[in-house]
Design an enzyme around this catalytic site. Sequence first.
Site, PDB file in Angstrom:
ATOM      1  N   ASP A   1       9.572   2.899  -0.991  1.00 36.66           N
ATOM      2  CA  ASP A   1       8.564   3.587  -0.186  1.00 36.66           C
ATOM      3  C   ASP A   1       8.889   3.294   1.284  1.00 36.66           C
ATOM      4  OD1 ASP A   1       6.481   4.555   1.204  1.00 36.66           O
ATOM      5  OD2 ASP A   1       4.908   3.504   0.095  1.00 36.66           O
TER       6      ASP A   1
ATOM      7  N   LYS B   1       5.185   9.658   8.071  1.00 32.06           N
ATOM      8  CA  LYS B   1       5.082   9.190   9.457  1.00 32.06           C
ATOM      9  C   LYS B   1       6.159   9.797  10.376  1.00 32.06           C
ATOM     10  CE  LYS B   1       2.552   5.040   8.054  1.00 32.06           C
ATOM     11  NZ  LYS B   1       1.159   5.319   8.396  1.00 32.06           N
TER      12      LYS B   1
ATOM     13  N   TYR C   1       0.861  -1.178   0.000  1.00 31.39           N
ATOM     14  CA  TYR C   1       0.000   0.000   0.000  1.00 31.39           C
ATOM     15  C   TYR C   1       0.893   1.221   0.000  1.00 31.39           C
ATOM     16  CZ  TYR C   1      -3.445   3.423   1.644  1.00 31.39           C
ATOM     17  OH  TYR C   1      -4.268   4.516   1.775  1.00 31.39           O
TER      18      TYR C   1
HETATM   19  N1  HOZ Z   1      -2.616   4.089   6.240  1.00 30.58           N
HETATM   20  C1  HOZ Z   1      -2.624   3.750   7.617  1.00 30.58           C
HETATM   21  C2  HOZ Z   1      -2.442   2.301   7.829  1.00 30.58           C
HETATM   22  N2  HOZ Z   1      -1.418   1.669   7.100  1.00 30.58           N
HETATM   23  C3  HOZ Z   1      -3.893   4.147   8.314  1.00 30.58           C
HETATM   24  C4  HOZ Z   1      -3.937   5.572   8.653  1.00 30.58           C
HETATM   25  C5  HOZ Z   1      -5.015   5.932   9.657  1.00 30.58           C
HETATM   26  O1  HOZ Z   1      -6.089   5.372   9.636  1.00 30.58           O
HETATM   27  O2  HOZ Z   1      -4.767   6.779  10.473  1.00 30.58           O
END
Ligand code: HOZ
Length: 443
Positions: free
Chosen positions: A252, A280, A157
């Site tokens: 990534d 992040k 992802y």
């Molecule tokens: N994309 C995040 C998990 N891999 C989730 C982000 C969120 O819900 O805060």
Amino acid sequence: MNARTMDSKLKQIKGTGKSEELFARAKELMPGGVNSPVRSFRGVGGSPLFIARGAGSHLWDVDGNEYIDYVGSWGPLIIGHSHPDVIAAVQRTAENGTSFGAPNPLEVDLAELVIKLVPGVEMVRMVNSGTEATMSALRLARAYTGRNKIVKFIGCYHGHSDALLIKAGSGAATLGIPDSPGVTPSVAATTITVPFNDVPALEAAFKADGKDIAGVIIEPVVGNMGTVPPKPGYLEAVRRITRDQGALLIFDEVMTGFRVALNCAQSLYNIDPDLTTLGKVIGGGLPVGAYGGKRKIMEMVAPAGPMYQAGTLSGNPLAMVAGLTTLGKLAEPGVFEGLMARTDELVGLLRETLHRLKLNYQVNHVGAMFTLFFTDRPVWNWDDAATCDTKRYAAFFHAMLRRGVYLAPSQFEACFTGTAHSAEDIDHTAQAAHEALKEVCGC
Ligand code: HOZ
């Protein structure tokens, strides 16, 4: 012993009525009651907790229940919630303004630190999220190579831009919508997907389409189908193939950056990608993403070059200083090593518990991320992850929650440790896991 109290200082879970009320209200106002799908607990059932505050490794919900947190806002909070230095730096900075839409010195400081810490990054552009970073990196790969297609890996992802919502992991996999409606067939046709950890599959993709492949985007350690490490030699093969074929290799590292190693996965595996995407941790809990890489490629980005990308809040001082402070703390002598040791300890205890209970479930672990997969099959790719007993994971998740441990609310997400997790947290978590596994597996 009562599961909820055990012998830790965590208080009895009192019920979650206020969270449930808020969720009922939220569902009338926001799609699914949330602003990001995986938070909704659809992957595990029940009502999500509404969080009132976090400090260090702990969270408190609006009903006053306390939890040891292994989500950490999905990764950014590697030095813990409301770290006093981050809060002080953000407060101090905010007094001079929150955004200027003009250059500010903190952007230069963070760029410098990122370039120092990430071996493959010679120049960097700050954006506001991982999605922006990956989307922009793809455009840059296309602009630089003059080619159209990209390769991604099934179950990886990379945020929610159109070209990357194809066979996607994370929330998309959790909800069973890996290929989102709304992505046009013409965009989908430019994305080639192959299984992770499968060199012949990647070679075949290049054999079929090689002259039109601009780049290969990869989570060097996958986090978005749960934690899945690369097999020995795999990333080397990906690097060799992309280089031979004139395609860019995009690491990534939104999730792995400053988490599997202080100098990111590329240093851990000694691979030199052309482009790197970050998010992040780089924002320390404020919205930041970044993409960077080799100078000759990055100089294609406007205004140095013709590939356009911009952002009103990009590089804003609050986000920059939160990232700078977080990375600064993480880089202090011994801090990252301590985090690695504590995570090793927790993972060791989990494996020991599984062994004692004669359960053959898999624990995958790299650096400060790990996943307990409810499958007997070693997990090396999406097909393996998909064999997990997700109902049992859901039962385990809730059994842990009742014992004051907040894990990722989906089998297909990684759990994250941070420098604030204490020896007591680890003991409590291991004991909770032992009891929860016995409860949900009937052993
Ligand atoms: N994309 C995040 C998990 N891999 C989730 C982000 C969120 O819900 O805060």
